[in-house]
Design a protein around this motif. Structure first.
Motif, PDB file in Angstrom:
ATOM      1  N   LEU A  26       0.697  -1.046  -0.035  1.00  0.00           N
ATOM      2  CA  LEU A  26       0.158   0.205  -0.267  1.00  0.00           C
ATOM      3  C   LEU A  26       1.295   0.879  -0.427  1.00  0.00           C
ATOM      4  O   LEU A  26       0.151   2.540  -0.637  1.00  0.00           O
ATOM      5  CB  LEU A  26      -0.832  -0.209   1.184  1.00  0.00           C
ATOM      6  CG  LEU A  26      -2.168  -0.916   0.949  1.00  0.00           C
ATOM      7  CD1 LEU A  26      -3.206  -0.938   2.124  1.00  0.00           C
ATOM      8  CD2 LEU A  26      -3.566  -0.949   0.557  1.00  0.00           C
ATOM      9  N   ALA A  27       2.194   1.315   0.711  1.00  0.00           N
ATOM     10  CA  ALA A  27       2.516   2.698   0.450  1.00  0.00           C
ATOM     11  C   ALA A  27       3.342   2.777  -1.325  1.00  0.00           C
ATOM     12  O   ALA A  27       3.390   3.984  -1.056  1.00  0.00           O
ATOM     13  CB  ALA A  27       4.400   1.774   1.893  1.00  0.00           C
ATOM     14  N   ARG A  28       3.335   1.627  -1.619  1.00  0.00           N
ATOM     15  CA  ARG A  28       4.325   2.303  -2.852  1.00  0.00           C
ATOM     16  C   ARG A  28       3.148   2.167  -4.249  1.00  0.00           C
ATOM     17  O   ARG A  28       3.179   1.885  -5.128  1.00  0.00           O
ATOM     18  CB  ARG A  28       4.385   0.351  -3.367  1.00  0.00           C
ATOM     19  CG  ARG A  28       5.875   0.686  -3.220  1.00  0.00           C
ATOM     20  CD  ARG A  28       6.676  -0.481  -2.500  1.00  0.00           C
ATOM     21  NE  ARG A  28       8.314  -0.981  -2.760  1.00  0.00           N
ATOM     22  CZ  ARG A  28       8.274  -0.422  -1.182  1.00  0.00           C
ATOM     23  NH1 ARG A  28       7.520  -0.990  -0.090  1.00  0.00           N
ATOM     24  NH2 ARG A  28       9.942  -0.390  -0.660  1.00  0.00           N
ATOM     25  N   ASN A  29       1.499   2.156  -3.285  1.00  0.00           N
ATOM     26  CA  ASN A  29       0.305   2.425  -3.642  1.00  0.00           C
ATOM     27  C   ASN A  29      -0.314   1.722  -4.888  1.00  0.00           C
ATOM     28  O   ASN A  29      -0.496   1.615  -5.714  1.00  0.00           O
ATOM     29  CB  ASN A  29       0.576   4.103  -5.501  1.00  0.00           C
ATOM     30  CG  ASN A  29       0.910   5.221  -3.937  1.00  0.00           C
ATOM     31  OD1 ASN A  29       0.447   5.016  -3.033  1.00  0.00           O
ATOM     32  ND2 ASN A  29       1.192   6.233  -4.460  1.00  0.00           N
ATOM     33  N   ALA A  30       0.022   0.555  -4.158  1.00  0.00           N
ATOM     34  CA  ALA A  30      -0.367  -0.766  -5.285  1.00  0.00           C
ATOM     35  C   ALA A  30      -1.792  -0.942  -4.739  1.00  0.00           C
ATOM     36  O   ALA A  30      -2.110  -0.513  -3.752  1.00  0.00           O
ATOM     37  CB  ALA A  30       0.575  -2.448  -5.231  1.00  0.00           C
TER      38      ALA A  30
HETATM   39  C1  LIG Z   1       1.101   7.237  -3.430  1.00  0.00           C
HETATM   40  O1  LIG Z   1       0.119   8.322  -3.676  1.00  0.00           O
HETATM   41  C2  LIG Z   1       0.809   8.925  -2.878  1.00  0.00           C
HETATM   42  C3  LIG Z   1      -0.955  10.628  -3.607  1.00  0.00           C
HETATM   43  O2  LIG Z   1      -1.278  10.344  -4.766  1.00  0.00           O
HETATM   44  C4  LIG Z   1       1.330  10.510  -3.318  1.00  0.00           C
HETATM   45  O3  LIG Z   1       2.141  11.336  -2.278  1.00  0.00           O
HETATM   46  C5  LIG Z   1       2.646   9.653  -2.995  1.00  0.00           C
HETATM   47  O4  LIG Z   1       3.985   9.811  -3.772  1.00  0.00           O
HETATM   48  C6  LIG Z   1       2.996   7.945  -3.730  1.00  0.00           C
HETATM   49  N1  LIG Z   1       4.000   7.418  -3.759  1.00  0.00           N
HETATM   50  C7  LIG Z   1       4.110   6.668  -4.563  1.00  0.00           C
HETATM   51  C8  LIG Z   1       5.792   5.559  -4.039  1.00  0.00           C
HETATM   52  O5  LIG Z   1       4.229   6.164  -6.092  1.00  0.00           O
END
Ligand SMILES: *[C@@H]1O[C@H](CO)[C@@H](O)[C@H](O)[C@H]1NC(C)=O
Ligand SMILES: NC(=O)c1ccc[n+]([C@@H]2O[C@H](COP(=O)([O-])OP(=O)(O)OC[C@H]3O[C@@H](n4cnc5c(N)ncnc54)[C@H](OP(=O)(O)O)[C@@H]3O)[C@@H](O)[C@H]2O)c1
Length: 281
Positions: A26-30
């Protein structure tokens, strides 16, 4: 991120190792769906979602995987579920066109082992091969966070050793394992992972070395006491053979061609936690 990498993930069972893997993805927006027997919404971090599954219902699990367009199934189920439940997860993955299956390994090398829980892990790999679902196996050795329990430290503030205690053991910290899973699955192309084995190692030490880290003495004992005593006694005898190194090859009962820690390379530049970074007394 190349277009060829995996996009959508399912994690079966978020416990000791599954939960940090979920957080790291989730921290990698997966995009992640958590398979559970009973959802506990208050325990789910923002961004994740639960799907309730019956592990005996293969078509039902396949439907959830299909609806969520799951590319990778990460099984982190606990020991009660390593047998038939994982076989069912594999069959559902096949039906749903899942591209990669991460089996619930996260321990010492199990290749070819037939006994007990290790045997279940081997059977699963055989089954995945038979039905044609690629797997990526991650051997971690012992979780660094489990060191004090492994040596029965709390009973007498000593390192209690059953055998010689001089065989090297691979240790990897839980946040490193979780970060590794999330990193490789979101950056590596399938050909780097399919039907491969990752042999991780954050640190390497024998039980006798651990006494030195903890600035305490080794106590040679015939058994460990406490609730987990019998299990730990059994595991220490096992580790005393050298089998706790992630480079161990159970088929030849010796270190194999793939070195302990060789899998670390897929997470370039990462600083792996050592025992001293994790274990504080
Ligand atoms: C994940 O999404 C957030 C909000 O859109 C963003 O600020 C963050 O940089 C993103 N993180 C990654 C690792 O892509
Ligand atoms: N190397 C080491 O030192 C070390 C230490 C511990 C574990 N491990 C390995 O890591 C893997 C995962 O272990 P873990 O300790 O993280 O698992 P765990 O916390 O015991 O369980 C993880 C999840 O499995 C789910 N589950 C599904 N079916 C189950 C069933 N029939 N009985 C119990 N739970 C079931 C549960 O989720 P729901 O209730 O939501 O369904 C549970 O939260 C295992 O392969 C284990 O051998 C290695």
């Amino acid at each position: 991120m190349s277009s060829a990498t995996y996009k959508t993930f399912a994690i079966a069972g978020v416990g000791l190792i599954g939960r940090p893997i979920l957080d790291a993805l989730l921290a990698r927006n997966a995009s992640v769906v958590v398979l559970t027997r009973s959802p506990k919404e208050d325990t789910l971090p923002t961004g994740g979602k639960f799907a309730t599954v019956d592990y005996n219902d293969v078509p039902g699990i396949a439907k959830v995987l299909k609806e969520n367009h799951v590319d990778v199934l990460i099984s982190t189920v606990g020991q009660e579920a390593l047998g038939q439940q994982q076989i069912n997860l594999a069959d559902a993955s096949k039906q749903a066109g899942v591209k990669l299956f991460i089996p619930s390994e996260f321990g010492v090398p199990t290749v070819g082992r037939k006994e007990g829980l290790f045997g279940y892990k081997t059977n699963l790999i055989d089954h995945l091969q038979k039905i044609g679902v690629p797997s990526f196996r991650i051997f971690t050795g012992w979780f660094t966070e489990g060191i004090l329990e492994l040596v029965g430290y709390e009973t007498n503030k000593k390192v209690n050793v059953i055998g010689k205690g001089t065989a090297p053991i691979s240790f990897t910290a839980i946040p490193d394992i979780a970060g590794y899973v999330a990193h490789v699955l979101t950056t590596q192309p399938p050909e780097k992972l399919e039907n491969k084995i990752a042999r991780l190692e954050g640190d390497r030490a024998s039980l006798v070395d651990i006494a030195a880290f903890l600035k305490t003495d080794v106590e040679h004992v015939t058994e460990l006491t406490g609730p987990s005593g019998p299990l730990i006694t059994f595991l220490q005898r096992f580790l005393d053979t050298g089998a706790g190194s992630t480079g161990w090859d159970p088929l030849t009962d010796s270190e194999g061609a793939e070195k302990p820690g060789s899998g670390n390379a897929l997470w370039e530049g990462h600083q792996w936690k050592r025992i001293v970074d994790v274990v504080k007394v």
